[in-house]
Design an enzyme around this catalytic site. Sequence first.
Site: not given
Length: 569
Positions: A489, A225, A220, A150, A285
């Site tokens: 981060y 998505t 992002s 995907p 998966r």
Amino acid sequence: MTDLKPKTAPGAATGPDVKHMKWWGWGVEGVAFHHEDKPNFAPFVKKMVGVDLWADAVTGAPSFDDLDIPASHLTEPVASALATIVGEGNVVSGDLERVVHTYGKSIRDLFRIRGGVFPRVPDVVVYPATESEVAKIVAAAVEHDLVLIPFGGGSNIAGSLEPMAQEQRTVVSLDMGRLDRVLDIDEDAGLARIQAGAQGPDIEEQLNAKGWTLGHFPDSFTHSTLGGWVATRSSGMQSDKFGDIADITRGLRVVRPEGVVVLRPLPSTSTGPSLREMILGSEGRLGIITEVTAQVHRIPEKREILAYFFPTWEAGLRAMQAIAESDATPSVTRVSNSFETEMSLATSKESKGISALLNQGVQKFMQLKGWDLSKICLSFIGYEGSSEHVDRNEKLVSKIVKKHGGFGVGKGPGVLYDQKKFDTPYLRDFFMDHGGAADVSETAAPWSKLLPLYNEVYAAAGRAFEKIGVQGLLMAHLSHSYHSGACLYFTFAFEHGDDALGQYDVVKKAIQDAFIQEGGTLSHHHGVGLEHAPWLADDVSAAGAGLVQTLFDATDSQRIFNPGKVTGH
């Protein structure tokens, strides 16, 4: 079908009108980071990593015509079967389209793309428009023994998209970009049914038009998505208020060979084991996510991000912990260490942005307070809700900040941060053009372990930089806060030699090892993929990793769904 064999030139029409990033780097063509209007940036980079930005760029956009793309293994029977399902124009096997769908956007991915390294490329890209079409594609995969990977926006940086190099079967990249709509909003429950291929800006545009927001804004955001967020357990910049994607996701629809797994959006349930938790972070998966029912919120009356300074990193960490333990409910709690703060100041335009504050008396005020200006740390804290709620929270946080030695500097820097928050990946590509390598690793750990973990990461990275013989830079910030701990981060950068990825592996491994050694997780929000799979057993125990592999083996014995990701097998 579209272009089964010939090489497709960049920019040519390839398949349906689905948005993709440029094939060789982050973002869209014509957008790039520039340093000429930022007078302090080149000196900062020269001091920290030894790279001279005023020298001619070492590399740039490679020529697509120079690449040697492996031929597609797509056979006519498979091509015909797929075209029957989605239409000929939505089955694409041109070289450009296949390259776009080979990798994500990690530093490893980009070095391989720029170097023309393609051990295995998808054989065909297929664009379904409905869940029914997805189900038929899954059935075709069972019948023809295909591999399905995907593909959302292609922003993944953990190696979750690439085909396994040794794969001999036909590999299908299942691009979900045509499933991009908000289908329905339950206004009483604050739940929205959204197709999995919808990218961040499209989701917000559709929700905002009806007065709602998802509130999920990862780095992002502009190119990723909803399905990808769920598949990798994403976190957004405003997770302190809205939660991570695991909190936002209330219902799911997942296509499998035996049918569609339907998880209803219930507020709570004792049904277990939790299928929802199994699918979250499964990286394709367990099946193809086609639809998510997400918790949404009314667009807030007031939204602000304020900037603060702390005298030291330790003071900033203590303040973030105190805020998490208090009655305050901010939407963003972020504090950068001194190195990242210096870079933030260096990326400001002359007499504008955060650096302008230091030219307007703030620096003198810090000096009067006895601060060491080389240790100052910049923080951004966000607030959303009614005007009364925002004002109350600002006052609560202001007291905590003051108690820990910090002070506020107003809205201006926060406005600029809000405007530029999605632009950072462009800087990484710019640095690559000048012979540099830069990447990120993030983790989460309890408050009690954050500072020891931070210190060990710095020590480990320092040893790694010394081992590969470079002057390296390591920066850090605390981003997402929780009651029991927070996310740290890290960004690391260095001027690479001939073996860029070999050098990268030394530094990346040192940082990841330090995460595990000091009680952190292998990743807070970038997923596992292939990049972090070596640390899975350390993170969840050997028995736990074995249980994950058993789950994948039992539910996908034919190894159709994105084999190899998460566990490496």
